[in-house]
Design a protein around this motif. Structure first.
Motif, PDB file in Angstrom:
ATOM      1  N   PHE A  57      14.808 -28.625  -2.829  1.00 39.88           N
ATOM      2  CA  PHE A  57      13.371 -28.412  -2.604  1.00 39.88           C
ATOM      3  C   PHE A  57      12.460 -29.162  -3.692  1.00 39.88           C
ATOM      4  N   GLU A  58      11.545 -29.937  -3.279  1.00 37.39           N
ATOM      5  CA  GLU A  58      10.779 -30.646  -3.985  1.00 37.39           C
ATOM      6  C   GLU A  58       9.192 -30.233  -3.789  1.00 37.39           C
ATOM      7  N   TYR A  59       8.205 -30.509  -4.846  1.00 39.50           N
ATOM      8  CA  TYR A  59       7.029 -30.286  -4.728  1.00 39.50           C
ATOM      9  C   TYR A  59       6.356 -31.097  -3.478  1.00 39.50           C
ATOM     10  N   ASP A  60       5.575 -30.275  -2.703  1.00 36.97           N
ATOM     11  CA  ASP A  60       4.886 -31.201  -1.489  1.00 36.97           C
ATOM     12  C   ASP A  60       3.483 -30.626  -1.577  1.00 36.97           C
ATOM     13  N   ARG A  61       2.481 -31.274  -1.657  1.00 36.40           N
ATOM     14  CA  ARG A  61       1.022 -30.851  -1.900  1.00 36.40           C
ATOM     15  C   ARG A  61       0.825 -30.116  -0.487  1.00 36.40           C
ATOM     16  N   GLU A  62       1.231 -30.455   0.469  1.00 33.03           N
ATOM     17  CA  GLU A  62       1.267 -29.669   1.962  1.00 33.03           C
ATOM     18  C   GLU A  62       1.645 -28.270   1.887  1.00 33.03           C
ATOM     19  N   LEU A  63       2.664 -28.216   1.297  1.00 32.84           N
ATOM     20  CA  LEU A  63       3.437 -26.743   1.347  1.00 32.84           C
ATOM     21  C   LEU A  63       3.121 -25.921   0.056  1.00 32.84           C
ATOM     22  N   CYS A  64       2.968 -26.715  -1.115  1.00 25.57           N
ATOM     23  CA  CYS A  64       2.685 -25.791  -2.386  1.00 25.57           C
ATOM     24  C   CYS A  64       1.089 -25.768  -2.661  1.00 25.57           C
ATOM     25  N   SER A  65       0.260 -26.549  -2.101  1.00 28.44           N
ATOM     26  CA  SER A  65      -1.062 -26.465  -1.888  1.00 28.44           C
ATOM     27  C   SER A  65      -1.575 -26.401  -3.388  1.00 28.44           C
ATOM     28  N   ASP A  66      -2.662 -25.711  -3.711  1.00 26.27           N
ATOM     29  CA  ASP A  66      -3.460 -25.704  -4.917  1.00 26.27           C
ATOM     30  C   ASP A  66      -3.006 -24.401  -6.052  1.00 26.27           C
ATOM     31  N   ASP A  67      -2.525 -23.308  -5.354  1.00 25.15           N
ATOM     32  CA  ASP A  67      -2.452 -22.185  -6.407  1.00 25.15           C
ATOM     33  C   ASP A  67      -1.305 -21.496  -5.795  1.00 25.15           C
ATOM     34  N   ARG A  68      -0.826 -20.628  -6.506  1.00 27.20           N
ATOM     35  CA  ARG A  68       0.599 -19.860  -6.072  1.00 27.20           C
ATOM     36  C   ARG A  68       0.411 -18.882  -4.889  1.00 27.20           C
ATOM     37  N   GLU A  69      -0.929 -18.254  -4.696  1.00 26.50           N
ATOM     38  CA  GLU A  69      -1.210 -17.400  -3.682  1.00 26.50           C
ATOM     39  C   GLU A  69      -1.148 -18.280  -2.247  1.00 26.50           C
ATOM     40  N   GLN A  70      -1.862 -19.356  -2.318  1.00 26.27           N
ATOM     41  CA  GLN A  70      -1.975 -20.300  -1.215  1.00 26.27           C
ATOM     42  C   GLN A  70      -0.364 -20.618  -0.695  1.00 26.27           C
TER      43      GLN A  70
END
Length: 83
Positions: A57-70
């Motif tokens: 699993f790698e960071y992906d802006r679409e999945l991880c968004s800008d904050d934890r709750e998102q």
């Protein structure tokens, strides 16, 4: 951008069907992994015992968004959509 230290959304929202140290049956979606510490950091990061699914699993802006709750909301929605 890279993974946000202390986010932990990927250690809570998705189900993991392979064994995790301390969770031999894996973990259900929405359940906090026992290897996630109080600072939302993986105790197994960099260890051979970390499940393959977690290592891949790698960071992906679409999945991880800008904050934890998102990130939790998005990953939960993706988990539900892929059942």
């Amino acid at each position: 951008m890279s993974c946000r230290a202390g986010c932990g959304a990927c250690c809570i929202a998705p189900s993991i069907t392979t064994p995790i140290p301390g969770m031999p049956e894996g973990k259900p979606a929405g359940v906090r992994c026992v290897q996630l510490d109080d600072d939302n950091l993986c105790r197994l990061f960099g260890e051979a015992s970390r499940p393959t699914v977690c290592r891949r699993f790698e960071y992906d802006r679409e999945l991880c968004s800008d904050d934890r709750e998102q990130a939790l909301r998005i990953l939960t929605q993706w988990e539900q959509a892929t059942r």
